[in-house]
Design a protein around this motif. Structure first.
Motif, mmCIF file in Angstrom:
data_model
loop_
_atom_site.group_PDB
_atom_site.id
_atom_site.type_symbol
_atom_site.label_atom_id
_atom_site.label_comp_id
_atom_site.label_asym_id
_atom_site.label_seq_id
_atom_site.Cartn_x
_atom_site.Cartn_y
_atom_site.Cartn_z
ATOM 1 N N ASN A 193 -30.532 12.156 -20.284
ATOM 2 C CA ASN A 193 -31.599 11.239 -20.676
ATOM 3 C C ASN A 193 -31.912 11.333 -22.170
ATOM 4 O O ASN A 193 -32.623 10.493 -22.720
ATOM 5 N N SER B 186 -28.898 7.735 -25.961
ATOM 6 C CA SER B 186 -28.691 6.286 -25.907
ATOM 7 C C SER B 186 -27.233 6.049 -26.277
ATOM 8 O O SER B 186 -26.784 6.505 -27.337
ATOM 9 N N LYS C 218 -33.624 1.851 -24.874
ATOM 10 C CA LYS C 218 -33.890 3.209 -24.387
ATOM 11 C C LYS C 218 -34.493 4.077 -25.482
ATOM 12 O O LYS C 218 -35.414 4.859 -25.226
#
Length: 599
Positions: free
Chosen positions: A427, A430, A509
Motif C-alpha cells: 500500500n 503507487s 492513490k
C-alpha cells in the motif's frame, strides 16, 4: 489393501463434502436427507403394489376391497414421488447457491494467492483442476453419488430381507452379474480422470484461442498480419488432440455399456427361468410372489450396481473435491508469515536497501537477477535502465514484493520487508506497470481502483494525467464504461489514453513511493515531456523509481542503476555515467544518434 485405501478415501471425501454443504448452505443437507428417505421408499411401494394387486386378483377379492388397497398404494407412491421431485427441485436451487459460493471461494483464493505462485505452471494446473468442481459440475455429481449410495444401501437392506425368502443362490447369481458390470465400470472410471488431466492443458489452450477471438487488441493484430488461417490451423490441431482423448473415453463407455447389456440379459434369463420353475414345476410360488420376487431381483441388481458404481464414482469424482481443497489449502506468503508481523514505520520518508539479492523464477535454472546490492535514500529519484532481459521488471517485482528473493534480503528503513504485512507494505506504492490493465468498469472505477471516491482528488488526478479533454468529451464523463462488456455506449480508448488513465490511477492513490515502469511508452513526445515535468513536481518529497528504455528521460533522476544480464553494471548520476564512458554512455549514445541523424 486397495479397497481399504479407497474406502477410507471415500469416507474422507464424504466428510469434506458434508463440511462444504454445512459451511455454504445447511438447508441443502436437510433437503438431501429428507430426499434419501422419500426416494428409498419408492421401490418397496411399487413392489408391494404389484404383489398385493395380483394376490387379490388370484384370490377373487371383492372389487370394493380391491380398489382402496390399490389406490392406497398408488396414492402413497404418488405422494412420495411428488415429495422426491419437490426435494430434488429444492436441492437444485440450493446446489446453485453452493456452486456460486464455491466459485466465490476460488475467485477469492485466486486474488489472494501470491503473484510468484501464479507464475508456477504447477499452481496453474491446480487452479484449473480445482475449477472443474464447478465448470464440470463435479460437486453436484459427488453429492448425487452420495445421495444414491445411501438411498440404495437402505433399499438393499430391505431387498435382502425379501429375497432371502426364496433361495440363497439367486442372490449369489445376481450379485456375480453385478460384480462383472461393476468391474467394467471401475476400469472405465480408472482412466476417465487420467484422460481429463491430460486434456486439461489442451483445454486451457482452447480457452486462450477463444480469448484471442474476443479481444479487440488481438483482432487488430490478426487482421493486420493476416494470421487467421494459421490461427485456425493451430486451433484445429488442438481440437484434433482433444477429440482423440474424447474418443478414448467414448470407446471405454461403449465397451462398458455392451458388456452391461449382455450381463443384464443373462440376469433376465436366469430370473425368469428360476422363478418360472418355482411357479410351473415345483408349485412352490404364487404368481403374485413371482412378480414381487422378479421385481425384487431387478431392484437388487440395480441397488448393488448403483452402490458399487457410486462407490467407484465417489472415488473418481472425489479427487476433484480433493483438487478444490488442495488449491484452497495453498499457503501464501501471508499465511507463512503468521501473526508476528511488524507495523509499518510511521514515516513519510522511506529508504531501501538491496542486500546481495538474487532471484530465480520457479522451475528455472538461470538467475534473472544475481548478487544485486544498492541503497536508496529517502525521497531519492532513481532510474533503472538496461536492455531487454537485463532484469528491470524482476527488480521491480522484488521491490513491490510480488516475488520473494531466492537469496539475500530487501530492507525498508533498515528492516527486512518480509517482516511487514505484504498488503500494508504494498500500500506504500503507487505504480504504473508496463503491462498495466484497465478493467471493463467505469473510468471512475479505474481511477479510484474501486475505492471510495474523493471527488477533488479524482479531478486532480484527471487533470495532471492529461486525460481531462477525453473524459469531458464523453456524455457520461467519468461514469462511462470502458469497452462494451457492460454498456454498448462504452468507450474504446487509444493506447495513449489508456496509459494516461493508468497514470491517473497512480496519481489518485498518492502513495509515498512511486514505481513507474515505462509510464509514457504509448504517449507522444509532447505529452511525455509534460507528464515527466508533472511527475517531477508530484514526487518532490517521495521516493520514486523510473524503469525505462528511453534514456533521455533519466536526466532529472538523482541516480541511475544500469542493469546488464541480471547484474548491476553501473550506478551514478547521468553526468557521472556519461563521464565514465561505460555501458550507460554506450546505450545513451546509441539512442541519441538516431536523433542526430534525423536532425
Amino acid at each position: 489393501m486397495k479397497f481399504r485405501k479407497k474406502l477410507f478415501a471415500n469416507i474422507g471425501y464424504t466428510g469434506k463434502m458434508i463440511v462444504l454443504m454445512w459451511q455454504n448452505d445447511k438447508m441443502y443437507l436437510f433437503y438431501m436427507l429428507l430426499d434419501i428417505i422419500a426416494y428409498s421408499s419408492l421401490p418397496f411401494i411399487s413392489m408391494y403394489l404389484v404383489q398385493q394387486s395380483i394376490q387379490m386378483l388370484e384370490a377373487g377379492a371383492e372389487f370394493r376391497l380391491y380398489v382402496p388397497v390399490v389406490l392406497g398404494f398408488i396414492a402413497a407412491y404418488c405422494a412420495m414421488s411428488c415429495l422426491h421431485n419437490y426435494l430434488n427441485y429444492k436441492r437444485d436451487l440450493h446446489a446453485n447457491v453452493i456452486s456460486f459460493r464455491l466459485y466465490q471461494n476460488l475467485f477469492e483464493k485466486t486474488l489472494s494467492i501470491d503473484y510468484e505462485m501464479l507464475l508456477d505452471k504447477d499452481i496453474q494446473e491446480k487452479k484449473e483442476l480445482a475449477h472443474k468442481i464447478i465448470v464440470n459440475n463435479q460437486f453436484s455429481q459427488i453429492v448425487n453419488n452420495f445421495h444414491n449410495f445411501i438411498s440404495k444401501v437402505i433399499v438393499l437392506v430391505g431387498l435382502i430381507a425379501v429375497l432371502s425368502q426364496i433361495d440363497f443362490w439367486i442372490l449369489i447369481i445376481t450379485l456375480a452379474i453385478v460384480v462383472v458390470n461393476t468391474a467394467v465400470a471401475r476400469y472405465r472410471n480408472k482412466f476417465r480422470r487420467a484422460i481429463d488431466v491430460d486434456l486439461n492443458p489442451l483445454q486451457r489452450r482452447v480457452m486462450y484461442f477463444f480469448n484471442i477471438g474476443s479481444s479487440f487488441s488481438f483482432i487488430k493484430e490478426i487482421k493486420t498480419y493476416k494470421m487467421e488461417k494459421e490461427l485456425l490451423s493451430r486451433y484445429s490441431a488442438i481440437q484434433s488432440d482433444i477429440c482423440k482423448g474424447l474418443d478414448k473415453t467414448i470407446h471405454l463407455s461403449l465397451a462398458g455399456y455392451i458388456i452391461a447389456n449382455v450381463m443384464n440379459l443373462l440376469l433376465d434369463g436366469v430370473a425368469y427361468t428360476y422363478l418360472g420353475f418355482r411357479v410351473l414345476v415345483s408349485k412352490t410360488m404364487s404368481i403374485a410372489n413371482f412378480s414381487m420376487f422378479l421385481n425384487a431381483i431387478y431392484n437388487f441388481n440395480s441397488a448393488v450396481g448403483t452402490i458399487i458404481g457410486t462407490f467407484e464414482n465417489m472415488s473418481a469424482n472425489g479427487r476433484y473435491l480433493q483438487d478444490y481443497f488442495d488449491f484452497m489449502a495453498l499457503k501464501t506468503m501471508r499465511d507463512k508469515a503468521g501473526n508476528e508481523l511488524r507495523a509499518l514505520p510511521e514515516s513519510k520518508s522511506y529508504s531501501f536497501a538491496f542486500d546481495n539479492v538474487s532471484y530465480r523464477y520457479p522451475h528455472q535454472e538461470n538467475y534473472a537477477l544475481r548478487n544485486v546490492s544498492f541503497v536508496i535514500e529517502p525521497n531519492e529519484k532513481i532510474a533503472i535502465v538496461g536492455e531487454n532481459g537485463a532484469g528491470k521488471t524482476t527488480l521491480t517485482l522484488l521491490l513491490m514484493r510480488m516475488v520473494e528473493p531466492t537469496e539475500g534480503r530487501i530492507l525498508l528503513n533498515g528492516v527486512d520487508i518480509r517482516e511487514y504485512d505484504e498488503s500494508e507494505y504494498r500500500n506504500l506504492f503507487s505504480t504504473v506497470f508496463q503491462d498495466y490493465k484497465l478493467f471493463s468498469f467505469t473510468i471512475q472505477d479505474n481511477i479510484t481502483a474501486l475505492s471510495n471516491v474523493n471527488a477533488s482528488r479524482m479531478e486532480s488526478a484527471i487533470n495532471r494525467s492529461g486525460i481531462r479533454k477525453k473524459i469531458s468529451a464523453l456524455d457520461k464523463g467519468a461514469h462511462t464504461y470502458i469497452d462494451k462488456l457492460y454498456d454498448n455506449d462504452g468507450v474504446v480508448l487509444s493506447g495513449g489514453e489508456s496509459q494516461r488513465l493508468a497514470i491517473a490511477r497512480a496519481l489518485y492513490k498518492g502513495a509515498p513511493i512511486y514505481v513507474l515502469d515505462e509510464p509514457t511508452a504509448a504517449l507522444d513526445p509532447r505529452m511525455e515531456n509534460e507528464i515527466y515535468m508533472k511527475f517531477r513536481d508530484i514526487t518532490e518529497e517521495k521516493t520514486t523509481f523510473y524503469i525505462t528504455h528511453r534514456l533521455a528521460s533519466t536526466h532529472f533522476c538523482d541516480r541511475i542503476i544500469v542493469l546488464k544480464d541480471g547484474e548491476i553494471e553501473e550506478i551514478g548520476s547521468h553526468s557521472e555515467l556519461m563521464h565514465s564512458d561505460g555501458y550507460y554512455a554506450e546505450l545513451y549514445n546509441m539512442q541519441a544518434q538516431y536523433y542526430y541523424e534525423k536532425s
